[in-house]
Design a protein around this motif. Structure first.
Motif, PDB file in Angstrom:
ATOM      1  N   VAL A 149      13.213   1.906  -3.981  1.00  0.00           N
ATOM      2  CA  VAL A 149      12.619   0.766  -4.691  1.00  0.00           C
ATOM      3  C   VAL A 149      11.768   1.217  -5.876  1.00  0.00           C
ATOM      4  O   VAL A 149      11.061   0.417  -6.489  1.00  0.00           O
ATOM      5  CB  VAL A 149      11.777  -0.125  -3.746  1.00  0.00           C
ATOM      6  N   GLY A 150      11.831   2.515  -6.204  1.00  0.00           N
ATOM      7  CA  GLY A 150      11.163   2.994  -7.416  1.00  0.00           C
ATOM      8  C   GLY A 150       9.721   3.398  -7.243  1.00  0.00           C
ATOM      9  O   GLY A 150       8.971   3.442  -8.222  1.00  0.00           O
ATOM     10  N   LEU A 151       9.317   3.728  -6.013  1.00  0.00           N
ATOM     11  CA  LEU A 151       7.916   4.092  -5.775  1.00  0.00           C
ATOM     12  C   LEU A 151       7.767   5.548  -5.347  1.00  0.00           C
ATOM     13  O   LEU A 151       6.794   5.908  -4.675  1.00  0.00           O
ATOM     14  CB  LEU A 151       7.309   3.177  -4.702  1.00  0.00           C
ATOM     15  N   GLY A 152       8.716   6.386  -5.742  1.00  0.00           N
ATOM     16  CA  GLY A 152       8.667   7.792  -5.345  1.00  0.00           C
ATOM     17  C   GLY A 152       7.419   8.514  -5.806  1.00  0.00           C
ATOM     18  O   GLY A 152       6.933   9.439  -5.130  1.00  0.00           O
ATOM     19  N   SER A 153       6.856   8.087  -6.928  1.00  0.00           N
ATOM     20  CA  SER A 153       5.649   8.743  -7.447  1.00  0.00           C
ATOM     21  C   SER A 153       4.370   8.052  -6.985  1.00  0.00           C
ATOM     22  O   SER A 153       3.269   8.451  -7.391  1.00  0.00           O
ATOM     23  CB  SER A 153       5.688   8.767  -8.982  1.00  0.00           C
ATOM     24  N   SER A 154       4.504   7.034  -6.159  1.00  0.00           N
ATOM     25  CA  SER A 154       3.321   6.268  -5.723  1.00  0.00           C
ATOM     26  C   SER A 154       3.185   6.227  -4.206  1.00  0.00           C
ATOM     27  O   SER A 154       2.515   5.344  -3.670  1.00  0.00           O
ATOM     28  CB  SER A 154       3.407   4.830  -6.262  1.00  0.00           C
ATOM     29  N   LEU A 155       3.802   7.174  -3.519  1.00  0.00           N
ATOM     30  CA  LEU A 155       3.782   7.171  -2.052  1.00  0.00           C
ATOM     31  C   LEU A 155       2.361   7.180  -1.491  1.00  0.00           C
ATOM     32  O   LEU A 155       2.088   6.559  -0.459  1.00  0.00           O
ATOM     33  CB  LEU A 155       4.537   8.386  -1.504  1.00  0.00           C
ATOM     34  N   HIS A 156       1.473   7.876  -2.168  1.00  0.00           N
ATOM     35  CA  HIS A 156       0.137   8.093  -1.606  1.00  0.00           C
ATOM     36  C   HIS A 156      -0.937   7.246  -2.289  1.00  0.00           C
ATOM     37  O   HIS A 156      -2.136   7.481  -2.093  1.00  0.00           O
ATOM     38  CB  HIS A 156      -0.210   9.579  -1.691  1.00  0.00           C
ATOM     39  N   LYS A 157      -0.499   6.263  -3.046  1.00  0.00           N
ATOM     40  CA  LYS A 157      -1.455   5.313  -3.622  1.00  0.00           C
ATOM     41  C   LYS A 157      -1.754   4.224  -2.602  1.00  0.00           C
ATOM     42  O   LYS A 157      -0.855   3.735  -1.905  1.00  0.00           O
ATOM     43  CB  LYS A 157      -0.886   4.681  -4.888  1.00  0.00           C
ATOM     44  N   ARG A 158      -3.024   3.842  -2.519  1.00  0.00           N
ATOM     45  CA  ARG A 158      -3.399   2.782  -1.589  1.00  0.00           C
ATOM     46  C   ARG A 158      -2.855   1.441  -2.091  1.00  0.00           C
ATOM     47  O   ARG A 158      -2.758   1.201  -3.297  1.00  0.00           O
ATOM     48  CB  ARG A 158      -4.914   2.719  -1.434  1.00  0.00           C
ATOM     49  N   ALA A 159      -2.527   0.577  -1.150  1.00  0.00           N
ATOM     50  CA  ALA A 159      -1.905  -0.709  -1.492  1.00  0.00           C
ATOM     51  C   ALA A 159      -2.775  -1.516  -2.437  1.00  0.00           C
ATOM     52  O   ALA A 159      -2.271  -2.182  -3.347  1.00  0.00           O
ATOM     53  CB  ALA A 159      -1.620  -1.506  -0.222  1.00  0.00           C
ATOM     54  N   LYS A 160      -4.090  -1.464  -2.242  1.00  0.00           N
ATOM     55  CA  LYS A 160      -4.988  -2.263  -3.082  1.00  0.00           C
ATOM     56  C   LYS A 160      -4.995  -1.793  -4.532  1.00  0.00           C
ATOM     57  O   LYS A 160      -5.438  -2.527  -5.424  1.00  0.00           O
ATOM     58  CB  LYS A 160      -6.412  -2.248  -2.514  1.00  0.00           C
ATOM     59  N   ASP A 161      -4.507  -0.571  -4.779  1.00  0.00           N
ATOM     60  CA  ASP A 161      -4.471  -0.028  -6.134  1.00  0.00           C
ATOM     61  C   ASP A 161      -3.115  -0.241  -6.809  1.00  0.00           C
ATOM     62  O   ASP A 161      -2.930   0.185  -7.956  1.00  0.00           O
ATOM     63  CB  ASP A 161      -4.791   1.471  -6.107  1.00  0.00           C
ATOM     64  N   LEU A 162      -2.196  -0.883  -6.118  1.00  0.00           N
ATOM     65  CA  LEU A 162      -0.868  -1.138  -6.663  1.00  0.00           C
ATOM     66  C   LEU A 162      -0.815  -2.524  -7.307  1.00  0.00           C
ATOM     67  O   LEU A 162      -1.507  -3.446  -6.869  1.00  0.00           O
ATOM     68  CB  LEU A 162       0.192  -1.054  -5.558  1.00  0.00           C
ATOM     69  N   SER A 163       0.039  -2.677  -8.310  1.00  0.00           N
ATOM     70  CA  SER A 163       0.254  -3.990  -8.914  1.00  0.00           C
ATOM     71  C   SER A 163       0.975  -4.898  -7.926  1.00  0.00           C
ATOM     72  O   SER A 163       1.500  -4.450  -6.897  1.00  0.00           O
ATOM     73  CB  SER A 163       1.095  -3.854 -10.184  1.00  0.00           C
ATOM     74  N   GLN A 164       1.003  -6.177  -8.251  1.00  0.00           N
ATOM     75  CA  GLN A 164       1.662  -7.137  -7.369  1.00  0.00           C
ATOM     76  C   GLN A 164       3.141  -6.796  -7.188  1.00  0.00           C
ATOM     77  O   GLN A 164       3.678  -6.869  -6.083  1.00  0.00           O
ATOM     78  CB  GLN A 164       1.500  -8.545  -7.935  1.00  0.00           C
ATOM     79  N   GLY A 165       3.787  -6.416  -8.286  1.00  0.00           N
ATOM     80  CA  GLY A 165       5.194  -6.051  -8.211  1.00  0.00           C
ATOM     81  C   GLY A 165       5.423  -4.816  -7.356  1.00  0.00           C
ATOM     82  O   GLY A 165       6.382  -4.745  -6.584  1.00  0.00           O
ATOM     83  N   MET A 166       4.525  -3.827  -7.487  1.00  0.00           N
ATOM     84  CA  MET A 166       4.647  -2.604  -6.688  1.00  0.00           C
ATOM     85  C   MET A 166       4.392  -2.892  -5.213  1.00  0.00           C
ATOM     86  O   MET A 166       5.050  -2.327  -4.341  1.00  0.00           O
ATOM     87  CB  MET A 166       3.672  -1.546  -7.216  1.00  0.00           C
ATOM     88  N   GLN A 167       3.458  -3.797  -4.929  1.00  0.00           N
ATOM     89  CA  GLN A 167       3.205  -4.161  -3.536  1.00  0.00           C
ATOM     90  C   GLN A 167       4.435  -4.814  -2.910  1.00  0.00           C
ATOM     91  O   GLN A 167       4.764  -4.563  -1.748  1.00  0.00           O
ATOM     92  CB  GLN A 167       2.004  -5.107  -3.457  1.00  0.00           C
ATOM     93  N   GLN A 168       5.116  -5.657  -3.705  1.00  0.00           N
ATOM     94  CA  GLN A 168       6.316  -6.299  -3.162  1.00  0.00           C
ATOM     95  C   GLN A 168       7.427  -5.278  -2.932  1.00  0.00           C
ATOM     96  O   GLN A 168       8.214  -5.409  -1.996  1.00  0.00           O
ATOM     97  CB  GLN A 168       6.788  -7.421  -4.095  1.00  0.00           C
ATOM     98  N   ARG A 169       7.471  -4.241  -3.750  1.00  0.00           N
ATOM     99  CA  ARG A 169       8.430  -3.155  -3.530  1.00  0.00           C
ATOM    100  C   ARG A 169       8.163  -2.476  -2.189  1.00  0.00           C
ATOM    101  O   ARG A 169       9.091  -2.119  -1.460  1.00  0.00           O
ATOM    102  CB  ARG A 169       8.350  -2.132  -4.665  1.00  0.00           C
ATOM    103  N   VAL A 170       6.876  -2.289  -1.878  1.00  0.00           N
ATOM    104  CA  VAL A 170       6.518  -1.704  -0.582  1.00  0.00           C
ATOM    105  C   VAL A 170       7.002  -2.614   0.550  1.00  0.00           C
ATOM    106  O   VAL A 170       7.547  -2.142   1.554  1.00  0.00           O
ATOM    107  CB  VAL A 170       4.998  -1.478  -0.469  1.00  0.00           C
TER     108      VAL A 170
END
Length: 282
Positions: A125-146
Motif C-alpha cells: 500500500v506504499g508505506l514501506g518507508s513509514s513502517l515505524h511512524k506512529r499512526a498519529k503522525d501519519l496523514s489521513q490517507g496514510m492512516q487509511q493505507r494502514v
C-alpha cells in the motif's frame, strides 16, 4: 444459484418505543469467489446495516449469510473490514497496528514470519518507508493505507469496505482505489463495498447492487458491468457503455427520491386528516 458468498432473506429489525422498525428486509445476494460488488443507495437506506451483518458485528434478525459453505454466527478473521475511519491505535506505529491482528490470527507462526507478513502488505500500500511512524503522525490517507494493509494481512476470504475513501481528497481517493484493486486481483478476495459514489462503484465493481430506500430496504436493481480487469481508469471512462450505466444508476436514485417525496407527502396528508378528525370529534 449458489455462490461463494450467499446472503439469503437477510433482514434487520430494531425495537423502538414506537414498535419494531424494519431497516432491511428480504435482502438476497450471491457472490462468486473473487467478485467485487458495490452496494449503492441513498444515505440511510441500510447499506452499512447489510455490511455490518455480513461482518458479524450486527446481529441478524432474519435470514443468514454463508461464506465458503459455512454460515456465520459472529465476527471472524475470514472477513476483513475497512471503515471510513481506520480506527488505529494512535500511539502505535503503522507496523504495530497491522501486527495486532496478525498476532491474533497467526498464533503458530514465528515472530519473524508475522512481522514479514505485516511488512509485506504495508509495502504493497506504499508505506514501506513509514513502517515505524506512529499512526498519529501519519496523514489521513496514510492512516487509511494502514487500515487496508491490516485487513489484507489477515488473508481474509472476504473483504468488507464501508465507504473506505469517503474522508479522502480526490487525488488520494483515486490512488487508493487503484492500489486496492491491484491487491484484490493478486489475492482474489471476494469484496463488498458500500458507497454513495456512482463513479466509484462503476470503476471498482463487477456488479453494482442498487438498494431501495429504507425502511424495509431491499435489492432494487443489479447492474453487471462489462469493463475488463485489470481496470484502467481512462479505458473505463472511454467505454461505450459507461455513461449508459451511469445514467441508469442515477435514474434509479432519482426515482427513489421521487418515491420518498410522494410517501412523505402522503404521510403529511394522513396526519392532517387525523388532526381534522380529532378536532371534529371534540
Amino acid at each position: 444459484m449458489r455462490g461463494y458468498v450467499e446472503m439469503f432473506r437477510l433482514g434487520k429489525t430494531y425495537d423502538t418505543h414506537n414498535g419494531p422498525v424494519v431497516i432491511v428486509e428480504e435482502f438476497d445476494l450471491n457472490l462468486e469467489k473473487g467478485e467485487y460488488v458495490s452496494l449503492l443507495g441513498h444515505s440511510g437506506c441500510g447499506k452499512s446495516t447489510v455490511l455490518t451483518m455480513v461482518a458479524g458485528l450486527n446481529p441478524i434478525t432474519t435470514g443468514g449469510v454463508v461464506i465458503d459453505g459455512r454460515e456465520i454466527d459472529g465476527p471472524g478473521p475470514d472477513r476483513g473490514v475497512v471503515f471510513q475511519a481506520p480506527c488505529l491505535m494512535p500511539w502505535m506505529t503503522a507496523l504495530e497496528n497491522v501486527m495486532l491482528g496478525v498476532n491474533q490470527v497467526y498464533l503458530t507462526a514465528s515472530k519473524r514470519d508475522r512481522r514479514d507478513l505485516a511488512s509485506y502488505y504495508l509495502n504493497l500500500v506504499g508505506l514501506g518507508s513509514s513502517l515505524h511512524k506512529r499512526a498519529k503522525d501519519l496523514s489521513q490517507g496514510m492512516q487509511q493505507r494502514v487500515g487496508i494493509a491490516r485487513a489484507f494481512a489477515l488473508r481474509p476470504k472476504m473483504l468488507l469496505l464501508d465507504e473506505p475513501f469517503g474522508m479522502l481528497d480526490s487525488l488520494t481517493r483515486m490512488e487508493l482505489q487503484e492500489i486496492l484493486l491491484e491487491i484484490l486481483i493478486r489475492d482474489k478476495v471476494t469484496t463488498v463495498m458500500v458507497t454513495h459514489d456512482v463513479d466509484e462503484a462503476l470503476f471498482m465493481s463487477d456488479r453494482v447492487v442498487m438498494m431501495t430506500n429504507g425502511p424495509r430496504a431491499k435489492v432494487g436493481a443489479i447492474f453487471s458491468l462489462p469493463f475488463e480487469r485489470p481496470r484502467v481508469r481512462a479505458d473505463v471512462l472511454d467505454h461505450p457503455e459507461y455513461y449508459d450505466f451511469r445514467g441508469k444508476m442515477i435514474q434509479f436514485l432519482e426515482d427513489q427520491d421521487h418515491k420518498k417525496l410522494k410517501a412523505d407527502a402522503e404521510k403529511r396528508a394522513q396526519a392532517q386528516q387525523e388532526q381534522l378528525a380529532t378536532a371534529d370529534a371534540t
